[in-house]
Scaffold this active site. Structure first.
Site, mmCIF file in Angstrom:
data_model
loop_
_atom_site.group_PDB
_atom_site.id
_atom_site.type_symbol
_atom_site.label_atom_id
_atom_site.label_comp_id
_atom_site.label_asym_id
_atom_site.label_seq_id
_atom_site.Cartn_x
_atom_site.Cartn_y
_atom_site.Cartn_z
ATOM 1 N N TYR A 56 54.857 -22.664 -4.426
ATOM 2 C CA TYR A 56 56.081 -22.234 -5.099
ATOM 3 C C TYR A 56 56.803 -21.075 -4.138
ATOM 4 O O TYR A 56 58.047 -21.138 -3.880
ATOM 5 C CB TYR A 56 56.089 -21.649 -6.286
ATOM 6 C CG TYR A 56 56.294 -22.853 -7.363
ATOM 7 C CD1 TYR A 56 57.376 -23.465 -7.434
ATOM 8 C CD2 TYR A 56 54.926 -23.582 -8.002
ATOM 9 C CE1 TYR A 56 57.390 -24.647 -8.331
ATOM 10 C CE2 TYR A 56 55.048 -24.455 -8.845
ATOM 11 C CZ TYR A 56 56.131 -25.008 -9.145
ATOM 12 O OH TYR A 56 56.270 -26.386 -9.771
ATOM 13 N N ASN A 92 66.539 -29.230 -11.602
ATOM 14 C CA ASN A 92 66.487 -28.504 -10.276
ATOM 15 C C ASN A 92 66.112 -26.938 -10.473
ATOM 16 O O ASN A 92 66.700 -26.441 -11.474
ATOM 17 C CB ASN A 92 67.621 -28.746 -9.523
ATOM 18 C CG ASN A 92 67.754 -30.207 -9.327
ATOM 19 O OD1 ASN A 92 66.868 -31.154 -9.377
ATOM 20 N ND2 ASN A 92 68.889 -30.849 -8.708
ATOM 21 N N VAL A 93 65.353 -26.409 -9.546
ATOM 22 C CA VAL A 93 65.143 -25.100 -9.607
ATOM 23 C C VAL A 93 66.015 -24.404 -8.716
ATOM 24 O O VAL A 93 65.992 -22.990 -8.613
ATOM 25 C CB VAL A 93 63.727 -24.669 -9.312
ATOM 26 C CG1 VAL A 93 62.832 -25.119 -10.501
ATOM 27 C CG2 VAL A 93 63.162 -25.315 -7.970
ATOM 28 N N HIS A 109 63.887 -27.138 -15.968
ATOM 29 C CA HIS A 109 62.601 -26.876 -15.520
ATOM 30 C C HIS A 109 62.746 -25.543 -14.670
ATOM 31 O O HIS A 109 61.656 -25.348 -13.785
ATOM 32 C CB HIS A 109 62.295 -28.114 -14.423
ATOM 33 C CG HIS A 109 62.316 -29.291 -14.980
ATOM 34 N ND1 HIS A 109 61.977 -30.539 -14.479
ATOM 35 C CD2 HIS A 109 61.690 -29.643 -16.440
ATOM 36 C CE1 HIS A 109 61.778 -31.629 -15.284
ATOM 37 N NE2 HIS A 109 61.502 -30.929 -16.502
ATOM 38 N N THR A 176 68.408 -38.585 -10.568
ATOM 39 C CA THR A 176 66.959 -38.511 -11.176
ATOM 40 C C THR A 176 66.224 -39.849 -11.142
ATOM 41 O O THR A 176 67.116 -40.853 -11.663
ATOM 42 C CB THR A 176 66.937 -37.707 -12.099
ATOM 43 O OG1 THR A 176 65.709 -37.380 -13.003
ATOM 44 C CG2 THR A 176 68.068 -38.082 -13.379
#
Ligand code: OAD
Ligand code: ZN
Length: 233
Positions: A56, A92-93, A109, A176
């Site tokens: 991450y 999406n982050v 998310h 997606t």
């Protein structure tokens, strides 16, 4: 599309692909290089937190400097001009919806902008790394982690997403693959509720046959054209 008032939009990695952010399941995607069971699952986090935190930290570094593309800007315009209900649910982050001017956005998310402390439940703004185990700014605990949803964890904001789907007249899915639930099931939930459904994607997805209409092409072209159609008409 005259009778449309409430819109729910689901976005995935495909909307950010043209901003230079890797997708997960397309050829050359992230899940070809990394095993999600090793770097993105709750089980992996319990077993080998260093590996997950390093993954991450790497993603935050690459995603952080990217810029929105015409698809994000078009949704920003829609958010500014659409008088009816609108909810953009993103898997999406990254923060490209926000950078593109949208504010009615939920990150189901999670996101890179904040960290999460499981010890005290604080969600401080965060731009640093995690692998070096920084203390939580609120309580000092060393258990600070990315504020993202891992496989095996419950997505965020479902208590707001399902009511929005029930109130929707139109559900639109953008970029997606329809591989990860519960997001992949929203189209069927919408259909069962009699909501009109539209898919905008580069290629047919696992769930394409569930949609009333699928338009194929790059998000940077399809999304601005759809927004123009909606606002213009
Ligand atoms: P995927 O990588 O599974 O799918 C991306 C989709 O975008 C594919 O259907 C592509 O065809 C499409 N696509 C690629 N480029 C595009 C473009 N320029 N314009 C339009 N469409 C394009 O990504 P997601 O569906 O977002 O979850 O993945 C869902 C979740 O799986 C992610 O949120 C992440 C991942 O594992 C977690 O980490 C919990
Ligand atoms: Zn804390």
């Amino acid at each position: 599309m005259n009778s449309i008032n409430n819109i729910v939009i689901l976005t995935g990695a495909g909307i950010s692909a043209e901003s230079g952010i890797d997708t997960f399941r397309t050829a050359g995607g992230l899940w070809e290089k990394y095993d999600p069971a090793e770097v993105a699952s709750a089980e992996a986090f319990a077993r080998n937190p260093d590996k997950l935190l390093a993954f991450y930290d790497m993603r935050r570094g690459t995603v952080g400097e990217k810029e929105p593309n015409p698809a994000h800007h078009a949704l920003g315009r829609l958010d500014a001009e659409w008088q009816g209900g609108l909810l953009i649910v993103t898997q999406n982050v990254d923060n490209l919806h926000e950078k593109g001017g949208a504010s009615r956005v939920l990150h189901m998310h999670g996101q890179h902008r904040t960290a999460w402390c499981p010890a005290c439940d604080a969600r401080p703004e965060w731009s640093g790394t995690f692998a070096d185990r920084p203390p939580c700014p609120a309580c000092g605990s060393p258990s600070l982690r990315p504020d993202v949803v891992l496989f095996g964890e419950m997505p965020y904001h479902l208590d707001q997403i399902y009511p929005a789907l029930r109130a929707a007249d139109l559900f639109v899915s953008i970029g997606t693959s329809g591989a990860v639930y519960p997001a992949a099931g929203f189209v069927r939930d919408a259909r069962d509720l009699g909501v009109q459904t539209l898919e905008l994607n580069l290629e047919r997805s696992d769930g394409s046959h569930w949609f009333d209409e699928t338009r194929l092409g790059p998000a940077s072209e399809l999304v601005p054209a759809w927004v123009e159609e909606l606002l213009g008409g």
